[in-house]
Design a protein around this motif. Sequence first.
Motif, PDB file in Angstrom:
ATOM      1  N   ARG A  57       0.852  -1.205   0.000  1.00  0.00           N
ATOM      2  CA  ARG A  57       0.000   0.000   0.000  1.00  0.00           C
ATOM      3  C   ARG A  57       0.879   1.243   0.000  1.00  0.00           C
ATOM      4  O   ARG A  57       2.004   1.228   0.516  1.00  0.00           O
ATOM      5  CB  ARG A  57      -0.856   0.049   1.271  1.00  0.00           C
ATOM      6  CG  ARG A  57      -1.934  -0.984   1.352  1.00  0.00           C
ATOM      7  CD  ARG A  57      -3.244  -0.485   0.751  1.00  0.00           C
ATOM      8  NE  ARG A  57      -4.332  -1.407   1.019  1.00  0.00           N
ATOM      9  CZ  ARG A  57      -4.517  -2.579   0.408  1.00  0.00           C
ATOM     10  NH1 ARG A  57      -3.667  -2.980  -0.498  1.00  0.00           N
ATOM     11  NH2 ARG A  57      -5.546  -3.347   0.714  1.00  0.00           N
ATOM     12  N   GLU A  58       0.278   2.280  -0.527  1.00  0.00           N
ATOM     13  CA  GLU A  58       0.953   3.577  -0.486  1.00  0.00           C
ATOM     14  C   GLU A  58       0.572   4.248   0.832  1.00  0.00           C
ATOM     15  O   GLU A  58      -0.587   4.151   1.254  1.00  0.00           O
ATOM     16  CB  GLU A  58       0.474   4.418  -1.657  1.00  0.00           C
ATOM     17  CG  GLU A  58       1.393   5.565  -1.970  1.00  0.00           C
ATOM     18  CD  GLU A  58       1.001   6.271  -3.266  1.00  0.00           C
ATOM     19  OE1 GLU A  58       0.961   7.498  -3.235  1.00  0.00           O
ATOM     20  OE2 GLU A  58       0.720   5.568  -4.256  1.00  0.00           O
ATOM     21  N   ILE A  59       1.534   4.867   1.461  1.00  0.00           N
ATOM     22  CA  ILE A  59       1.236   5.578   2.711  1.00  0.00           C
ATOM     23  C   ILE A  59       1.861   6.976   2.672  1.00  0.00           C
ATOM     24  O   ILE A  59       2.732   7.252   1.850  1.00  0.00           O
ATOM     25  CB  ILE A  59       1.773   4.843   3.968  1.00  0.00           C
ATOM     26  CG1 ILE A  59       3.279   4.522   3.830  1.00  0.00           C
ATOM     27  CG2 ILE A  59       0.967   3.628   4.307  1.00  0.00           C
ATOM     28  CD1 ILE A  59       4.002   4.417   5.136  1.00  0.00           C
ATOM     29  N   THR A  60       1.393   7.792   3.566  1.00  0.00           N
ATOM     30  CA  THR A  60       2.033   9.091   3.758  1.00  0.00           C
ATOM     31  C   THR A  60       2.982   8.920   4.938  1.00  0.00           C
ATOM     32  O   THR A  60       2.553   8.488   6.022  1.00  0.00           O
ATOM     33  CB  THR A  60       0.965  10.160   4.103  1.00  0.00           C
ATOM     34  OG1 THR A  60      -0.049  10.096   3.098  1.00  0.00           O
ATOM     35  CG2 THR A  60       1.567  11.549   4.162  1.00  0.00           C
ATOM     36  N   ALA A  61       4.241   9.200   4.728  1.00  0.00           N
ATOM     37  CA  ALA A  61       5.217   9.016   5.815  1.00  0.00           C
ATOM     38  C   ALA A  61       4.844   9.907   7.001  1.00  0.00           C
ATOM     39  O   ALA A  61       4.481  11.079   6.799  1.00  0.00           O
ATOM     40  CB  ALA A  61       6.607   9.358   5.317  1.00  0.00           C
ATOM     41  N   PHE A  67       2.676  -8.702   9.519  1.00  0.00           N
ATOM     42  CA  PHE A  67       4.112  -8.428   9.462  1.00  0.00           C
ATOM     43  C   PHE A  67       4.270  -7.224   8.536  1.00  0.00           C
ATOM     44  O   PHE A  67       4.009  -7.334   7.326  1.00  0.00           O
ATOM     45  CB  PHE A  67       4.870  -9.652   8.931  1.00  0.00           C
ATOM     46  CG  PHE A  67       4.625 -10.883   9.761  1.00  0.00           C
ATOM     47  CD1 PHE A  67       5.471 -11.192  10.821  1.00  0.00           C
ATOM     48  CD2 PHE A  67       3.538 -11.714   9.511  1.00  0.00           C
ATOM     49  CE1 PHE A  67       5.247 -12.325  11.607  1.00  0.00           C
ATOM     50  CE2 PHE A  67       3.296 -12.838  10.293  1.00  0.00           C
ATOM     51  CZ  PHE A  67       4.152 -13.139  11.342  1.00  0.00           C
ATOM     52  N   ILE A  68       4.666  -6.118   9.102  1.00  0.00           N
ATOM     53  CA  ILE A  68       4.625  -4.850   8.370  1.00  0.00           C
ATOM     54  C   ILE A  68       6.036  -4.315   8.136  1.00  0.00           C
ATOM     55  O   ILE A  68       6.850  -4.258   9.065  1.00  0.00           O
ATOM     56  CB  ILE A  68       3.767  -3.832   9.158  1.00  0.00           C
ATOM     57  CG1 ILE A  68       2.328  -4.364   9.243  1.00  0.00           C
ATOM     58  CG2 ILE A  68       3.796  -2.451   8.504  1.00  0.00           C
ATOM     59  CD1 ILE A  68       1.438  -3.638  10.188  1.00  0.00           C
ATOM     60  N   LYS A  69       6.296  -3.961   6.872  1.00  0.00           N
ATOM     61  CA  LYS A  69       7.586  -3.354   6.521  1.00  0.00           C
ATOM     62  C   LYS A  69       7.272  -2.036   5.816  1.00  0.00           C
ATOM     63  O   LYS A  69       6.686  -2.046   4.722  1.00  0.00           O
ATOM     64  CB  LYS A  69       8.366  -4.255   5.565  1.00  0.00           C
ATOM     65  CG  LYS A  69       9.033  -5.415   6.235  1.00  0.00           C
ATOM     66  CD  LYS A  69       9.844  -6.197   5.218  1.00  0.00           C
ATOM     67  CE  LYS A  69      10.307  -7.516   5.827  1.00  0.00           C
ATOM     68  NZ  LYS A  69      11.000  -8.362   4.867  1.00  0.00           N
ATOM     69  N   ALA A  70       7.681  -0.944   6.436  1.00  0.00           N
ATOM     70  CA  ALA A  70       7.403   0.365   5.838  1.00  0.00           C
ATOM     71  C   ALA A  70       8.693   0.964   5.294  1.00  0.00           C
ATOM     72  O   ALA A  70       9.753   0.826   5.896  1.00  0.00           O
ATOM     73  CB  ALA A  70       6.804   1.284   6.886  1.00  0.00           C
ATOM     74  N   ASP A  71       8.551   1.578   4.134  1.00  0.00           N
ATOM     75  CA  ASP A  71       9.682   2.283   3.533  1.00  0.00           C
ATOM     76  C   ASP A  71       9.244   3.740   3.372  1.00  0.00           C
ATOM     77  O   ASP A  71       8.472   4.062   2.451  1.00  0.00           O
ATOM     78  CB  ASP A  71      10.026   1.634   2.187  1.00  0.00           C
ATOM     79  CG  ASP A  71      11.276   2.233   1.578  1.00  0.00           C
ATOM     80  OD1 ASP A  71      11.603   3.388   1.922  1.00  0.00           O
ATOM     81  OD2 ASP A  71      11.926   1.551   0.760  1.00  0.00           O
ATOM     82  N   PHE A  72       9.699   4.586   4.268  1.00  0.00           N
ATOM     83  CA  PHE A  72       9.226   5.975   4.258  1.00  0.00           C
ATOM     84  C   PHE A  72       9.750   6.750   3.048  1.00  0.00           C
ATOM     85  O   PHE A  72       9.100   7.678   2.580  1.00  0.00           O
ATOM     86  CB  PHE A  72       9.640   6.685   5.548  1.00  0.00           C
ATOM     87  CG  PHE A  72       8.960   6.123   6.774  1.00  0.00           C
ATOM     88  CD1 PHE A  72       7.679   5.621   6.706  1.00  0.00           C
ATOM     89  CD2 PHE A  72       9.611   6.105   8.006  1.00  0.00           C
ATOM     90  CE1 PHE A  72       7.042   5.097   7.829  1.00  0.00           C
ATOM     91  CE2 PHE A  72       8.992   5.593   9.140  1.00  0.00           C
ATOM     92  CZ  PHE A  72       7.702   5.076   9.048  1.00  0.00           C
ATOM     93  N   ALA A  73      10.927   6.348   2.550  1.00  0.00           N
ATOM     94  CA  ALA A  73      11.493   7.060   1.386  1.00  0.00           C
ATOM     95  C   ALA A  73      10.612   6.821   0.155  1.00  0.00           C
ATOM     96  O   ALA A  73      10.342   7.752  -0.608  1.00  0.00           O
ATOM     97  CB  ALA A  73      12.914   6.574   1.132  1.00  0.00           C
ATOM     98  N   ARG A  74      10.144   5.571  -0.027  1.00  0.00           N
ATOM     99  CA  ARG A  74       9.273   5.247  -1.172  1.00  0.00           C
ATOM    100  C   ARG A  74       7.803   5.495  -0.861  1.00  0.00           C
ATOM    101  O   ARG A  74       6.957   5.326  -1.730  1.00  0.00           O
ATOM    102  CB  ARG A  74       9.474   3.770  -1.549  1.00  0.00           C
ATOM    103  CG  ARG A  74      10.815   3.481  -2.244  1.00  0.00           C
ATOM    104  CD  ARG A  74      10.969   1.980  -2.503  1.00  0.00           C
ATOM    105  NE  ARG A  74       9.851   1.454  -3.283  1.00  0.00           N
ATOM    106  CZ  ARG A  74       9.144   0.368  -2.950  1.00  0.00           C
ATOM    107  NH1 ARG A  74       9.436  -0.298  -1.855  1.00  0.00           N
ATOM    108  NH2 ARG A  74       8.164  -0.035  -3.712  1.00  0.00           N
ATOM    109  N   GLN A  75       7.510   5.797   0.378  1.00  0.00           N
ATOM    110  CA  GLN A  75       6.130   5.984   0.847  1.00  0.00           C
ATOM    111  C   GLN A  75       5.279   4.735   0.561  1.00  0.00           C
ATOM    112  O   GLN A  75       4.125   4.841   0.127  1.00  0.00           O
ATOM    113  CB  GLN A  75       5.493   7.217   0.180  1.00  0.00           C
ATOM    114  CG  GLN A  75       6.322   8.457   0.329  1.00  0.00           C
ATOM    115  CD  GLN A  75       5.546   9.588   0.995  1.00  0.00           C
ATOM    116  OE1 GLN A  75       4.529   9.388   1.625  1.00  0.00           O
ATOM    117  NE2 GLN A  75       6.053  10.782   0.873  1.00  0.00           N
ATOM    118  N   ARG A  76       5.879   3.564   0.787  1.00  0.00           N
ATOM    119  CA  ARG A  76       5.174   2.303   0.540  1.00  0.00           C
ATOM    120  C   ARG A  76       5.288   1.420   1.779  1.00  0.00           C
ATOM    121  O   ARG A  76       6.257   1.515   2.545  1.00  0.00           O
ATOM    122  CB  ARG A  76       5.791   1.510  -0.630  1.00  0.00           C
ATOM    123  CG  ARG A  76       5.945   2.235  -1.928  1.00  0.00           C
ATOM    124  CD  ARG A  76       4.664   2.452  -2.658  1.00  0.00           C
ATOM    125  NE  ARG A  76       4.002   1.230  -3.122  1.00  0.00           N
ATOM    126  CZ  ARG A  76       2.806   1.240  -3.741  1.00  0.00           C
ATOM    127  NH1 ARG A  76       2.155   2.370  -3.915  1.00  0.00           N
ATOM    128  NH2 ARG A  76       2.259   0.115  -4.148  1.00  0.00           N
TER     129      ARG A  76
END
Lengths: 227, 99
Positions: free
Chosen positions: A71-75, A124-133
Amino acid sequence: MPSATEPTGKSLGASRFRAGFERWNRKLHFYAGLILLFFMWLFAFSGLLLNHPTWSFAESWSNRKDTNYEREITAPGPEVKGDLGQAREILRQLGIEGEILWTTTRTNANQFEFQVRRPGHFFFIKADFARQRVTVRHSVVNLWGVIKVLHVFTGVQLDDPRQSRDWALTTVSAYSMDVVAAGLIFMVLSSLYMWWVLPQKRLLGAVVLGLGSIICGLFCIGLRWLF
Amino acid sequence: MTISLASRDATIVTRETGLADALVTLHKFPGQHVSNIRMNWFYMKAWRWMADATVYLILFISVSGIYLWYVLRAERKVGFILLFAGALSFFGMAYALSH
């Protein structure tokens, strides 16, 4: 003037108090048992399952259903403080609820990994704030898995101070365990009293109680000295 | 315990963790992970049997307790209300946690 065999006001009051105490002790024993019955059965039955992890019929983890999605997220902005705040913000955006668990130490400010758990569901959540994903693996386990997790769902681990309760329902679950434990202690004490007021059962009861105490004491204390 | 087969020596570190930790260990073992190698000491196996026996005894005394309550006609109504309240709070909580 009262005779020597006639009960005095004081002894009459004491025997009335005792009769009332016995009556209410018995009543409250029933009431506590009935209100806690399903909780008690849950902990007894799930305890049996946890004591036998090799029972194949109750296998839950290998029978899980996994769903992976991205999913796309807003950091989270600078106003969101700390790992817990960031994790909560991500969960809000994903619409996920549950107890947050920390499994890895964060080395990169843009990478954020954590787990969210509630009975029957593991995220199990992996967030990448740089890619906002954010990538999510959602594992759903069967009823056996739900039963087993309900037994241990406290949100804290004695050997890991990072884990703390962060979901309101975890607190409810943990306090319900406390209530069940307190209720069981009350039921044990009330039955001890009910046994004690039966003089004809005292000897046999004392033998059984003593035997149980010795066996329990052997495991809890004795083994340390014996071996 | 650290064993070096090459040098044929072993280092053993003993740590006393106290009664509270003993209770926690007894309560948690075998646990859900690496269960195939756990409970390999006779006394831990015996503890498992005791734990099982306790569960079966609790199930028996709860069922006999239900019978003893049910035969008391005067306590039936209030008993059913409490049983229903307990069932509602139990299933309500389990549903809220798992859905």
